[in-house]
Design an enzyme around this catalytic site. Structure first.
Site, PDB file in Angstrom:
ATOM      1  N   GLU A 194      28.336 -78.485-102.052  1.00  0.00           N
ATOM      2  CA  GLU A 194      27.487 -77.558-102.810  1.00  0.00           C
ATOM      3  C   GLU A 194      27.635 -76.103-102.351  1.00  0.00           C
ATOM      4  O   GLU A 194      27.125 -75.196-103.000  1.00  0.00           O
ATOM      5  CB  GLU A 194      26.026 -78.001-102.774  1.00  0.00           C
ATOM      6  CG  GLU A 194      25.392 -77.969-101.414  1.00  0.00           C
ATOM      7  CD  GLU A 194      24.032 -78.689-101.400  1.00  0.00           C
ATOM      8  OE1 GLU A 194      23.723 -79.417-102.355  1.00  0.00           O
ATOM      9  OE2 GLU A 194      23.306 -78.506-100.424  1.00  0.00           O
ATOM     10  N   SER A 195      28.365 -75.872-101.284  1.00  0.00           N
ATOM     11  CA  SER A 195      28.639 -74.496-100.857  1.00  0.00           C
ATOM     12  C   SER A 195      29.646 -73.807-101.785  1.00  0.00           C
ATOM     13  O   SER A 195      29.946 -72.638-101.600  1.00  0.00           O
ATOM     14  CB  SER A 195      29.181 -74.498 -99.423  1.00  0.00           C
ATOM     15  OG  SER A 195      30.279 -75.391 -99.306  1.00  0.00           O
TER      16      SER A 195
END
Lengths: 288, 259, 288, 259
Positions: B54-55
């Protein structure tokens, strides 16, 4: 959050203490962003040293820096989407504030990452709200009045709506700025561009100030000087998080923080030793 | 590849979870056990699996297990890294992910997940980290896999707080909310594997790991858990699977290694 | 436009004629994008040679390629936001179709750039519609039923809403692809990423297929192989527009097109000479 | 810098428009005459002006006038180039632009602009290119400057089609629509300069270029145009302004040079 005055003069080059003193004010809605990468620890520590109070802290992943700000009593409210020590466990100061009100009670406004990221984007885009397909069936929508639902005017589909995030001040750390005040960010860029464009004021700490920005290619992530209020040279300013191209993440410290932060006294002792030392006249929680 | 001598329940869990992934999957990876399982799959039978964190790191191939969702390793070994709003809008909500791989603090009989609070939201006994990307991972990925150790504390009749919607109260609850994805189709634990009943969507034990007894599973589940007509025994980790997993864990930062 | 099946296998490497034959179908909603830069002329010409019909053409700036497709009778409808010859004047084939129905009448759906760009972004994001602060006071909202207005559920502010753009097929030109099928775009990137992610099918022509993508930095604009259906090596495929890092824009041709395209016969003669020649069996307007 | 010998009305128009820009402006630049005026300002009294083109090129410093909104020159000399959806969302709608500089096919007495059709929309006598970025440039920039040759065909009592909303029917029409920006505050033509009346918002002649007579201005305006109490004479181009403009035009692609 006030409506942002979006058009700024060129950035000023200030010292960290000058920038925080001038642009971070008691009672502000403050967003210090950086998604695991480029977390503005140096700036956060200066906010603690200057004893800022009643802040509403906004950040997708509070991380250690907000654990420290909360534990030092700087915050009255937290707007966030994931409040843990990544890969390690809890943020004990955050938990202590929420579970026991120490050093002071902390109001929470809680979102999902998707909701918060779009709320920042809406703030940057001058929209009053963001829409997304999200929050369906979750209790987040039940406990957070800032999650509402609208119907698509074409399909009737149910869409979540969140108010745009428009912080009073954004604080980020970046790789470098040139002498005209243009800022380069690369690697995991998170929501840094969005938060700077969404906020009324923006402070950027950088690893170095250079003659040539050395942007990688025509589409590099650059914040023009006229979108930033203050630029501060703060080498290592993201430690113990990291700066792509400069230094790595201190994972051992993140693991160690679990022990340091469990106990109030151990936490305060660490903060005195590593953060407050260099500054003076700071109200320490419980010392009043 | 002969069966491995002996392995820990945690190793069995990670291996069983890794096997559920295929080479064609585009996987949204949670940190911790999901990350271990996804990278084990990549290093064994699914070398071309696409892993997304999710980064914003897309098609990343970390050499070591990341401690956080945004370790330098993830960006340095990624095909590209996009801003976080783009990741959630174009890549997750856009419907490009086949499998979302999640952990849980609490999961209930209908696969709803709680990572927010134990107790009441207003005065929690335990404040957990919260939602992160999970609510939209649970609603936008084609299907969701969950990996979590099985205890009465984690496997509860009903979660205290629905952070991520699974099958709600069961049946067609997802469709009634207009959610078009399958939701949790697989839950892998240190004791075995549970899958939702096709009709009721209640999680049912479909496989148990070698040496695990039904009484054990029942005792570790907070509701009267049902067993499928035929409960298989999970094939034990092969020597190769176990060797690759142990190498991966050994070379990863201690804090990043699943206990 | 059908709802996109968003999850694809890895891209296939095809010839231009194979890719257009398989992925561009009569009656499709087709979006060939590229904002001044990287306009997929080679692919557009193949669409003309294969005599595709009844297309709904979507593009922010129709440019010469859509003037040619419209003049050759491939289109029944155009969804666009600016239909001129940039810096030169009119698109005469577009005007002839709208003003005189030659070679066939052309329906128009007309937006602003802001509206269309957000509609593509909404398509990429799996949203049914886009919202923006736009179209206020304009007659565009009066003549286009796909411009509606909603109220912000928090502030009551009036917001324009547009249906998401979800073309059946997207066609773009990019600098290069690697042998795994990953695509790199740099320079003026326009809405290329959005249109590929929004469409049900995607065809990408590239200047070259290489071992190493040579992406500039960690945040370069890359379309992974599994977001693209077909990759076609078509060097010079963007001429007379340009490919940043490969060749410049043929501004003289854009100026010359004004003369070529004013007259129907001169236009058809040019198309026969420069586009149709290499292919056969194409219905030429008026030749029926 | 003495006054230049003689200059064309078009040159006078571009010079007068350029002078309205300041070094601190962040300018959203339309193609053609606006682009010539903005770059002349950058090359004379406003070296630090920020120029943005709708192709996503931010803080660009083209050496020659671009023919199109997205010529290679614009990207090659830009600080950075962003995707078009981002440009319109974060940079224009986000309220970061001080001046939007537009051309027009028709402009009416209240500064509304038509670039869509002459005649009715359904059966136009002339189909014009359309809106492009103009509608949102007109509503989101702090103020809008317009540069257009003055003829009865272009200066009409009421535009056939409102592509870009100026002051509507005058007065506080913008505020009544919830538009918070100033809209058209300056219209520069080959004859002079018009500005909206502070109350009625009707465009009023505030300056005439050297040698232009009121009768001429009146004859070239499609409505009974009003003149400000004191109408100034536009200072003629300086030798320096004219030299820089002519150099710029000369080195630009012929097609890109304003006639």
């Amino acid at each position: 959050m006030k409506a942002a005055e979006r058009i700024r003069r060129k950035a000023r080059f200030l010292s960290l203490s000058e920038a925080v003193a001038e642009y971070v004010r008691d009672g502000d809605v403050v967003a210090m962003e950086g998604f695991t990468h480029l977390i503005p620890f140096a700036a956060g520590h200066e906010v603690i040293r200057q004893g800022k109070r009643d802040l509403t802290l906004v950040r997708m992943t509070p991380d250690l820096i907000y654990d420290q700000l909360i534990g030092m009593g700087c915050a009255r409210k937290l707007i966030f989407s994931w409040g843990g020590n990544p890969g390690v466990g809890s943020l004990h100061r955050l938990r202590d504030a929420v579970e026991h009100g120490w050093p002071r009670p902390l109001d929470l406004e809680e979102h999902s990452h998707a909701g918060m990221a779009q709320a920042y984007a809406a703030g940057a885009a001058g929209l009053p709200c963001a829409i997304l397909r999200g929050y369906l069936g979750t209790d987040l929508a039940r406990v957070n009045p800032n999650v509402r639902f609208i119907d698509c005017p074409f399909t009737g589909a149910r869409l979540a709506a969140i108010p745009a995030l428009r912080p009073d001040v954004a604080v980020i750390h970046a790789q470098r700025a040139d002498r005209r005040g243009h800022v380069l960010i690369e690697g995991i860029v998170g929501v840094q561009k969005e938060v700077v464009l969404a906020a009324s004021r923006a402070v950027v700490t950088v690893e170095e100030i250079v003659d040539d920005l050395r942007a990688s290619g025509p589409n590099a992530v650059v914040l023009p000087s006229w979108t930033v209020d203050a630029i501060v040279e703060a080498p290592g300013g993201a430690r113990p998080s990291y700066a792509h191209g400069y230094y790595g993440r201190d994972n051992a410290f993140y693991a160690a923080w679990d022990g340091i932060s469990r106990d109030r006294e151990a936490f305060l002792a660490w903060m005195r030793e590593h953060v407050l030392r260099s500054g003076g006249g700071v109200r320490v929680p419980g010392s009043a | 590849m002969g069966a491995a001598a002996d392995c820990s329940p945690s190793e069995m869990m990670i291996v069983a979870a890794a096997r559920a992934l295929s080479n064609d999957d585009v996987c949204f990876v949670g940190i911790g056990l999901p990350s271990a399982a996804c990278n084990l799959a990549r290093l064994t039978h699914a070398p071309d699996i696409t892993l997304i964190y999710e980064s914003g790191t897309i098609e990343t191939k970390p050499h070591v297990l990341p401690l956080s969702i945004g370790d330098p390793e993830l960006c340095q070994t990624a095909l590209t890294t996009v801003p976080v709003p783009e990741l959630f809008a174009y890549w997750l909500q856009g419907g490009r992910i086949t499998v979302g791989f999640l952990a849980a603090a609490q999961i209930d009989r209908f696969g709803n997940i709680n990572t927010t609070v134990i107790g009441s939201y207003g005065r929690p006994t335990v404040r957990l980290p919260g939602a992160g990307g999970a609510p939209e991972i649970a609603s936008h990925c084609r299907q969701v896999f969950v990996i979590v150790s099985q205890t009465p504390r984690t496997f509860v009749p009903q979660v205290d707080f629905i952070t991520s919607f699974g099958h709600g109260t069961g049946g067609d609850h997802r469709q009634r909310l207009g959610i078009r994805t399958a939701g949790p189709t697989l839950v892998v634990t240190d004791l075995g594997v549970l899958r939702p009943d096709p009709e009721t969507r209640e999680l049912v034990v479909t496989s148990m790991h070698p040496g695990v007894r039904r009484e054990e599973v029942a005792a570790q589940t907070g509701w009267p858990v049902r067993f499928a007509p035929t409960v298989e025994e999970t094939p034990p980790p092969s020597a190769h699977e176990l060797a690759v997993l142990r190498d991966l864990v050994a070379r990863s930062a201690p804090a990043a290694a699943p206990s």
